[in-house]
Design an enzyme around this catalytic site. Structure first.
Site, PDB file in Angstrom:
ATOM      1  N   SER A 118       8.737 -13.017  10.453  1.00 28.79           N
ATOM      2  CA  SER A 118       8.036 -13.855   9.497  1.00 28.79           C
ATOM      3  C   SER A 118       7.296 -12.957   8.506  1.00 28.79           C
ATOM      4  O   SER A 118       7.924 -12.177   7.801  1.00 28.79           O
ATOM      5  CB  SER A 118       7.102 -14.831  10.220  1.00 28.79           C
ATOM      6  OG  SER A 118       6.642 -15.839   9.351  1.00 28.79           O
TER       7      SER A 118
ATOM      8  N   ASP B 227      15.988 -22.626   9.728  1.00 26.09           N
ATOM      9  CA  ASP B 227      14.593 -22.275   9.478  1.00 26.09           C
ATOM     10  C   ASP B 227      14.034 -23.150   8.358  1.00 26.09           C
ATOM     11  O   ASP B 227      14.515 -23.112   7.227  1.00 26.09           O
ATOM     12  CB  ASP B 227      14.498 -20.792   9.092  1.00 26.09           C
ATOM     13  CG  ASP B 227      13.075 -20.252   9.154  1.00 26.09           C
ATOM     14  OD1 ASP B 227      12.134 -21.044   8.972  1.00 26.09           O
ATOM     15  OD2 ASP B 227      12.920 -19.041   9.375  1.00 26.09           O
TER      16      ASP B 227
ATOM     17  N   HIS C 188      12.384 -21.485  12.737  1.00 25.98           N
ATOM     18  CA  HIS C 188      11.747 -20.230  12.338  1.00 25.98           C
ATOM     19  C   HIS C 188      11.625 -19.252  13.499  1.00 25.98           C
ATOM     20  O   HIS C 188      11.690 -18.044  13.306  1.00 25.98           O
ATOM     21  CB  HIS C 188      10.375 -20.516  11.729  1.00 25.98           C
ATOM     22  CG  HIS C 188       9.744 -19.323  11.093  1.00 25.98           C
ATOM     23  ND1 HIS C 188      10.408 -18.509  10.209  1.00 25.98           N
ATOM     24  CD2 HIS C 188       8.493 -18.801  11.204  1.00 25.98           C
ATOM     25  CE1 HIS C 188       9.603 -17.541   9.796  1.00 25.98           C
ATOM     26  NE2 HIS C 188       8.446 -17.693  10.396  1.00 25.98           N
TER      27      HIS C 188
END
Length: 710
Positions: free
Chosen positions: A580, A655, A687
């Site tokens: 991320s 995602d 995600h």
């Protein structure tokens, strides 16, 4: 005894002792940190209301044990099997149990809700929602049950009649759900008033928000699933707050006072139900007004406070009312540089700044029954801790938790007893009971579940940031057979973004168990919490504004310099991995500092901030129209020609947080530049890659580093 024989036996004992140690597998490292290796705790601890008794659960959450403050010896209060027998349910555990009163609990199964008497061992059904219902929310008395179906809001009253609150045919107008993509502390969209005369709810109009396509490969042919995804600088959702009056059946709506796409956040009710407080934040997120509205008419009453900043204002907590008989409230604000607590009247007068700390107050836990003392969590002077304090309405502050570490507490109804469960660097878990005088009794102290396993050690230190003055915390994990005379490769694990802190004074110091597995493969595993990360105050965290990646990268390079200064580090064999924001940092480090790392694995990375969502992205980067230079400097796409090391890119194909467009665009740029990289998708994962597939993910990540960092 002959000295040679003594030496032989000593070596034999040491060798056999070492040989008997078990190895932690990578699967253990990914899946078993909180299970097989989880510390002994009073699992699911809860106080029984209005008593000095408490309960916790054993046998995989299937037995409810009860004890008292005067006698910690526990006895069995209830079992899951007897509750299932009485209710005709198939409950698997006691998770989610709520107390109605001292002898009655609320349990739920698949949208069906039951009360169960622990004295009569009998129960009954009180409410039942359809399978399509979501966001179920009871009022305080557990009588009215609000819920959403699709984009509309309903509730069952105490007579089990279904009441329609909204009936929108336009699917783009959504009521009763979270808004603003869960930013600003928003975690729900339904708010019962204290005496359940009203039902307030968030509503968002996202008809103008762009549809974003995700591919469902489980269909034949594949099917596009559209989500609403407002990208930076583009059209966003428009919020309102609805207030439904149960006696009249009418709803009034509150719109943003200034602009239609301002944010409406941190909704709270005054104890007398006369007013609703809402924080209105402009889309630029640098001007916030805390407004009061009339609950009956929805009319604006007054603005209590206004906060502005040249970077951002981020309300994360709703107003807290310590006394049920007063509309005076406590507000969180970091306007002085750190989150502190301020006591206001509903008329807008600042009565008292309750705390004046140079460290952040993280959350209010509760107030005592008289409403004169507020209990809250804060880091204290050491930002890796999470401690518990109380402060009275005159500003006298008292530290409750005496041990350094990360604490969670539960307070009895009469506030005479505090249950405290904590861990720190050397304590797997310890459960204490504090009396009114804050004298502690130990209820349980966990043994170390890693005894008998090959397990490395972690060192927590500080280094200076790139500004030369700010202390940054570091964690260095070494293998169990560490030899200071050897040269070790290093894997740097990075996150680096806001609202996250990798290094905490908890057991394993905030590390994942798989990092210790990696150390046993002959690696050092290193992390530094750079400027921009959490729990250090506004100045520390806001250095990223308008230039995400710049100061964070320089701080990470200071970490690299520190590693290279260590005699046992092989400075030519450094690898970096993150997910991320950490994926953004990993790809940025590999391209913007191409000589620092030999290998990188970037998971779910933000590649260009213009493709990220409005609420988070515009807070930290503004918009391209306002800050094109900052977007250009932060875009990983602009540095692909500089790649020198081996790079693996990973992304979940479904995602909905960092959409796969980021990674695919980066791969495309590498192709155009003639640069070879590796790419691995996780089909249908969002995600985060979760479940057993996470073992596959970490095997992929760590093997890639080991194979290419030679």
């Amino acid at each position: 005894m002959n000295k040679k024989i003594i030496l032989f036996f000593s070596l034999f004992i040491a060798f056999t002792s070492q040989a008997q140690l078990k190895k932690i597998t990578l699967e253990d490292g990914v899946l078993q940190q909180g299970r097989k290796f989880g510390a002994d705790k009073l699992t699911g601890f809860q106080w029984i209301p209005n008593t000095n008794k408490y309960v916790y659960y054993t046998d995989a959450w299937t037995k409810m044990m009860s004890a008292t403050t005067t006698d910690s010896k526990a006895s069995e209060l209830a079992t899951l099997s007897e509750i299932n027998s009485a209710l005709g349910t198939k409950l698997r555990n006691f998770s989610g149990v709520e107390w109605i009163d001292a002898s009655t609990i609320l349990v739920s199964e698949n949208g069906k809700y039951y009360t169960y008497s622990l004295t009569s061992k009998s129960g009954k059904s009180i409410q039942e929602t359809a399978e399509t219902a979501e966001n179920q929310t009871f009022d305080k008395a557990k009588q009215n049950l609000a819920f959403t179906e699709g984009n509309n809001l309903f509730f069952f009253n105490k007579n089990k009649e279904k009441i329609t609150v909204t009936n929108e045919s336009n699917k783009g107008i959504v009521s009763g759900q979270t808004i603003s993509r869960n930013e600003f502390g928003i975690s729900g969209g339904i708010f019962w008033s204290p005496k359940y005369s009203y039902l307030a709810f968030y509503q968002k109009d996202e008809t103008e928000v762009a549809d974003y396509p995700l591919l469902d490969i489980n269909e034949t042919p594949g099917k596009l699933v559209s989500i609403k995804y407002p990208m930076i600088g583009q059209k966003s959702e428009k919020p309102r707050v609805g207030i439904y009056n149960l006696s009249t059946g009418k709803t009034v709506f509150i719109k943003p006072k200034n602009n239609a796409d301002d944010y409406l956040t941190n909704l709270s009710w005054t104890p007398d139900e006369k007013y609703v407080l809402i924080a209105e934040l402009n889309r630029g997120q640098n001007d916030m007004c805390l407004n009061v509205y009339d609950a009956n008419s929805g009319a604006f009453v007054r603005t209590i406070l206004n906060e502005t900043s040249d970077k951002w204002v981020e309300p994360e907590h709703d107003a807290f009312f310590p006394n049920e008989k007063s509309n005076n409230f406590v507000w969180h604000s970091e306007k002085d540089g750190f989150q502190n607590l301020y006591y206001y009247s509903i008329d807008g007068k600042l009565i008292k700044k309750l705390t004046n700390n140079k460290f952040p107050a993280r959350e209010i836990i509760s107030a005592n029954t008289a409403g004169t003392e507020i209990y809250f969590k804060a880091t204290g002077a050491n930002p890796t801790n999470m401690l518990v304090y109380k402060v009275d309405l005159k500003g006298k502050q008292t530290l409750i938790t005496k041990d350094e570490g990360v604490h969670n507490v539960a307070i009895s109804s009469d506030y005479n007893w505090i249950f405290d469960e904590f861990s720190n660097h050397s304590t797997p878990s310890k459960s204490l009971l504090y009396n009114k005088s804050l004298k502690a009794t130990t209820l349980l102290e966990s043994k170390n579940k890693y005894d008998g396993y090959e397990m490395g050690t972690a060192e927590i230190k500080t280094i200076k940031a790139a500004d030369g003055t700010t202390d940054l915390y570091t964690r260095l994990i070494k293998p169990s057979n560490f030899d200071p005379n050897k040269k070790y490769p290093v894997m740097v694990y990075v996150y680096g973004g806001p609202h996250a802190q990798m290094i905490t004074n908890s057991y394993l110091d905030g590390a994942n168990l798989w990092m210790y597995w990696m150390a046993e493969q002959g690696y050092l595993v290193f992390t530094v919490d750079n400027r921009g990360s959490d729990n250090r105050g506004f100045a520390f965290e806001s250095v990223i504004h308008g230039k995400c990646g710049t100061n964070e990268i320089e701080d990470q390079i200071k970490g690299v310099d520190y590693l290279k200064s260590l005699p046992y580090v092989d400075g030519n064999r450094l690898a970096v991995h993150g997910w991320s924001y950490g994926g953004f940092m990993t790809s940025s480090l590999m391209l913007r500092k191409p000589d620092a790392f030999k290998v990188g694995v970037a998971g779910g990375p933000v590649v260009d901030w213009k493709w990220y969502e409005v609420m988070y992205g515009e807070r930290y980067m503004d918009t391209p129209a306002e800050n094109q230079k900052g977007f250009d400097e932060a875009s990983v796409l602009n540095y692909v020609k500089d790649l020198k090391g081996k790079l693996l890119l990973i992304h979940g194909t479904s995602d909905d947080v960092v959409v796969e467009q980021h990674n695919l665009a980066l791969v495309k740029k590498f192709v155009e530049a003639g640069k070879q990289v590796d790419f691995f998708p996780y089909p249908m994962h969002k995600h985060n890659v979760t479940g057993k597939d996470r073992v596959h993910l970490m095997t992929k990540v760590l093997n890639y580093i080991i194979d290419n960092n030679k």
